[in-house]
Structure formats: C-alpha cells, structure tokens
Design an enzyme around this catalytic site. Sequence first.
Site, PDB file in Angstrom:
ATOM      1  N   LYS A   1      -8.271  10.252 -12.188  1.00  0.00           N
ATOM      2  CA  LYS A   1      -7.756   8.852 -12.485  1.00  0.00           C
ATOM      3  C   LYS A   1      -8.021   7.889 -11.433  1.00  0.00           C
ATOM      4  O   LYS A   1      -8.204   6.643 -11.292  1.00  0.00           O
ATOM      5  CB  LYS A   1      -6.052   8.902 -12.838  1.00  0.00           C
ATOM      6  CG  LYS A   1      -5.888   9.418 -14.016  1.00  0.00           C
ATOM      7  CD  LYS A   1      -4.605   9.512 -14.477  1.00  0.00           C
ATOM      8  CE  LYS A   1      -3.652  10.271 -13.454  1.00  0.00           C
ATOM      9  NZ  LYS A   1      -3.756  11.749 -13.426  1.00  0.00           N
TER      10      LYS A   1
ATOM     11  N   ARG B   1       2.420  20.775 -12.446  1.00  0.00           N
ATOM     12  CA  ARG B   1       2.159  19.304 -12.879  1.00  0.00           C
ATOM     13  C   ARG B   1       1.472  19.485 -14.001  1.00  0.00           C
ATOM     14  O   ARG B   1       1.527  18.265 -14.987  1.00  0.00           O
ATOM     15  CB  ARG B   1       1.313  18.780 -11.807  1.00  0.00           C
ATOM     16  CG  ARG B   1       1.953  18.386 -10.759  1.00  0.00           C
ATOM     17  CD  ARG B   1       1.214  18.519  -9.130  1.00  0.00           C
ATOM     18  NE  ARG B   1       0.167  17.445  -9.431  1.00  0.00           N
ATOM     19  CZ  ARG B   1      -0.825  17.407  -8.547  1.00  0.00           C
ATOM     20  NH1 ARG B   1      -1.139  18.352  -7.613  1.00  0.00           N
ATOM     21  NH2 ARG B   1      -1.873  16.374  -8.606  1.00  0.00           N
TER      22      ARG B   1
ATOM     23  N   ARG C   1      -9.711  19.073  -3.519  1.00  0.00           N
ATOM     24  CA  ARG C   1      -9.723  17.660  -3.276  1.00  0.00           C
ATOM     25  C   ARG C   1      -9.150  17.354  -1.802  1.00  0.00           C
ATOM     26  O   ARG C   1      -8.184  17.953  -1.245  1.00  0.00           O
ATOM     27  CB  ARG C   1      -8.634  17.234  -4.244  1.00  0.00           C
ATOM     28  CG  ARG C   1      -8.290  15.514  -3.958  1.00  0.00           C
ATOM     29  CD  ARG C   1      -7.714  14.642  -5.249  1.00  0.00           C
ATOM     30  NE  ARG C   1      -6.418  15.105  -5.616  1.00  0.00           N
ATOM     31  CZ  ARG C   1      -5.812  14.774  -6.719  1.00  0.00           C
ATOM     32  NH1 ARG C   1      -6.478  14.046  -7.769  1.00  0.00           N
ATOM     33  NH2 ARG C   1      -4.382  15.190  -6.970  1.00  0.00           N
TER      34      ARG C   1
ATOM     35  N   ARG D   1       4.032   7.472 -17.725  1.00  0.00           N
ATOM     36  CA  ARG D   1       3.930   8.929 -17.609  1.00  0.00           C
ATOM     37  C   ARG D   1       4.705   9.505 -18.779  1.00  0.00           C
ATOM     38  O   ARG D   1       4.996  10.724 -18.889  1.00  0.00           O
ATOM     39  CB  ARG D   1       4.075   9.579 -16.398  1.00  0.00           C
ATOM     40  CG  ARG D   1       2.694   9.818 -15.569  1.00  0.00           C
ATOM     41  CD  ARG D   1       3.199  10.319 -14.116  1.00  0.00           C
ATOM     42  NE  ARG D   1       2.153  11.657 -13.703  1.00  0.00           N
ATOM     43  CZ  ARG D   1       1.392  11.225 -12.732  1.00  0.00           C
ATOM     44  NH1 ARG D   1       1.416   9.941 -12.371  1.00  0.00           N
ATOM     45  NH2 ARG D   1       0.505  12.149 -12.310  1.00  0.00           N
TER      46      ARG D   1
ATOM     47  N   ARG E   1      -3.333  16.913   0.003  1.00  0.00           N
ATOM     48  CA  ARG E   1      -2.102  16.649  -0.482  1.00  0.00           C
ATOM     49  C   ARG E   1      -1.074  17.829  -0.669  1.00  0.00           C
ATOM     50  O   ARG E   1      -1.769  19.096  -0.891  1.00  0.00           O
ATOM     51  CB  ARG E   1      -2.088  15.706  -1.727  1.00  0.00           C
ATOM     52  CG  ARG E   1      -2.089  14.307  -1.768  1.00  0.00           C
ATOM     53  CD  ARG E   1      -2.551  13.589  -3.228  1.00  0.00           C
ATOM     54  NE  ARG E   1      -1.538  14.140  -4.271  1.00  0.00           N
ATOM     55  CZ  ARG E   1      -1.665  13.825  -5.494  1.00  0.00           C
ATOM     56  NH1 ARG E   1      -2.792  13.124  -5.784  1.00  0.00           N
ATOM     57  NH2 ARG E   1      -0.711  14.283  -6.240  1.00  0.00           N
TER      58      ARG E   1
HETATM   59  P1  ADP Z   1      -1.920  13.441 -10.169  1.00  0.00           P
HETATM   60  O1  ADP Z   1      -2.396  12.460 -11.287  1.00  0.00           O
HETATM   61  O2  ADP Z   1      -3.006  13.771  -9.395  1.00  0.00           O
HETATM   62  O3  ADP Z   1      -0.752  14.300 -10.566  1.00  0.00           O
HETATM   63  P2  ADP Z   1      -0.412  11.147  -8.824  1.00  0.00           P
HETATM   64  O4  ADP Z   1      -0.693  10.636  -7.541  1.00  0.00           O
HETATM   65  O5  ADP Z   1      -0.416  10.339  -9.781  1.00  0.00           O
HETATM   66  O6  ADP Z   1      -1.130  12.662  -9.012  1.00  0.00           O
HETATM   67  O7  ADP Z   1       0.975  11.695  -8.931  1.00  0.00           O
HETATM   68  C1  ADP Z   1       1.712  12.442  -7.967  1.00  0.00           C
HETATM   69  C2  ADP Z   1       3.094  12.913  -8.231  1.00  0.00           C
HETATM   70  O8  ADP Z   1       3.872  11.639  -8.092  1.00  0.00           O
HETATM   71  C3  ADP Z   1       3.404  13.203  -9.539  1.00  0.00           C
HETATM   72  O9  ADP Z   1       3.275  14.846  -9.704  1.00  0.00           O
HETATM   73  C4  ADP Z   1       4.780  12.969  -9.894  1.00  0.00           C
HETATM   74  O10 ADP Z   1       5.708  13.577  -9.284  1.00  0.00           O
HETATM   75  C5  ADP Z   1       4.876  11.540  -9.149  1.00  0.00           C
HETATM   76  N1  ADP Z   1       4.652  10.395 -10.058  1.00  0.00           N
HETATM   77  C6  ADP Z   1       3.635   9.575 -10.042  1.00  0.00           C
HETATM   78  N2  ADP Z   1       3.492   8.746 -11.031  1.00  0.00           N
HETATM   79  C7  ADP Z   1       4.798   8.964 -11.603  1.00  0.00           C
HETATM   80  C8  ADP Z   1       5.253   8.267 -12.690  1.00  0.00           C
HETATM   81  N3  ADP Z   1       4.572   7.234 -13.409  1.00  0.00           N
HETATM   82  N4  ADP Z   1       6.597   8.755 -13.183  1.00  0.00           N
HETATM   83  C9  ADP Z   1       7.360   9.899 -12.622  1.00  0.00           C
HETATM   84  N5  ADP Z   1       6.463  10.451 -11.673  1.00  0.00           N
HETATM   85  C10 ADP Z   1       5.451   9.875 -11.116  1.00  0.00           C
END
Ligand code: ADP
Length: 222
Positions: A13, A173, A127, A88, A162
Amino acid sequence: MVIIMLGAPGTGKGTVASLLQKKLEIKQISTGDIFRKNIKEGTELGIIAKEYISEGKLVPDDITIKIIEDRLNESDVQNGAILDGFPRTIKQAEELDRILASKGKKVNKVINLTTPDEEIIERIVNRRICSNQECKKIYNLILNPPKQEGICDKCGSELIKRKDDTEEIVRERLKTYFEQTSPLIQYYEKQGNMLTEIVSKTINRLGIDVAEDVVQILKGEK
Ligand code: ADP
Ligand code: ZN
C-alpha cells in the site's frame, strides 16, 4: 480525487501510494506514518498508539477518525488525497463517507491490493524503511535492496526495520486484517468503485506495474 489504498499488511500500500502521489500530484496520508511519528516524538497520542501497534492491534476508532478528520481539513489536501492505511474498519469507512460528504466530496476509487499469504510474511520481515521522515523510501532486502547495505539510495540516510515487522507481530496484524478490515472489500464493492490489483513477485515489479496500471485506469485509457 480521494483514493483509498486497501489491502493486508505487506501488500505494498505504502509503495504504490507513494508512486501514485508523484504521478497524480495528490498527497499521500498514511495513518501508520502519523502514529510512528508521534511514537518517535513521544507525544500523548504516540504513547497510546504504541500499546496497540506493538501488539498488531488497531488503534481505537475514535482516536484514528479524529486524526484523519483533522488531517483532511488541512489546505494541502483539498484537491484530493491518497489514504494509505485508512479506513481499516467499517466504522472508519462510514465516518470517512460522512466527513467527505460534509465537504461535498466522496471516495472516488478504492485500490484493493492482494498478495498470496506466503509472500506477505517474506515481504514484511525483509522490509526496510528510510529513517529520514522527508523520504521514507521503502526497500526490500530481497526484491528491491539498496545499492549500499543499510543506506538509502535516494537520500543517504540510515535504513531501519519497523519494530512491528517481526514474524510474530505480522501474524497478529494479518489476523486483525481478516477480522476487522477485510469486510471493507464488500463495503466498497457495493459502492462500485473498487479496483483489485494482484501484487506478487511472480506477477509484477514492486508496485511499479500496479501504480502504472492504476494511473492508466484513472485516466480512462483502459
Ligand atoms: P501495515 O499496513 O504494513 O500494517 P501501517 O503503517 O499501515 O502498516 O500500520 C501500522 C499499524 O498502525 C497497524 O498495525 C495499526 O496498529 C496502526 N494503524 C494504522 N492505520 C490504522 C487505522 N486506520 N486504524 C487503526 N489502527 C491503524
Ligand atoms: Zn531516504
């Protein structure tokens, strides 16, 4: 134009959103990046977010929705935004529709990225991300390694992994994704604005082909 990047963790993404940001000249908004910045700076939001992120769980809806609502009110995104990692949950999607409607806008396109499960873990544990907040370029030690180990090709800053990119947290996740986020596929399918793209090492190059494909479709050439 408002574009949403949907997909499990590790499907690319962020990579595709950053390519689209350049090609379409609209800003990428990543909730994950906003949380990580706050964690690094030790803000109140960062302290709360860290508890959830470190366990592979979602940050609560009320907190996350408020952040996006505030961000969408800023002047640099009034002509459009690429939402990377938001919504999400169904609740977040409903609230987003409400926020956009109040501005006379709507979700124009949802890009749903899918990757075979066995590739996801491999992609995530390999990554690496540029530590420079202005750059944040994403690498993969196998598929797209930096020219010099540990150093960003683009800006020369140190590459970091990360903290939540470990196999154990990735499995959590993925579980969170299937339980809470995957119902959004149906939600947006019903709205009729979804575009599904397969991201796989056997099919395409690291988001480049996908981003190109999306741009062509948005331009109505396909
Ligand atoms: P990835 O898609 O690789 O899991 P992100 O950087 O999008 O990585 O998200 C990392 C973490 O941040 C998620 O696992 C979650 O804990 C939190 N997070 C990100 N976006 C949201 C969201 N829209 N709602 C709730 N938690 C979020
Ligand atoms: Zn960099």
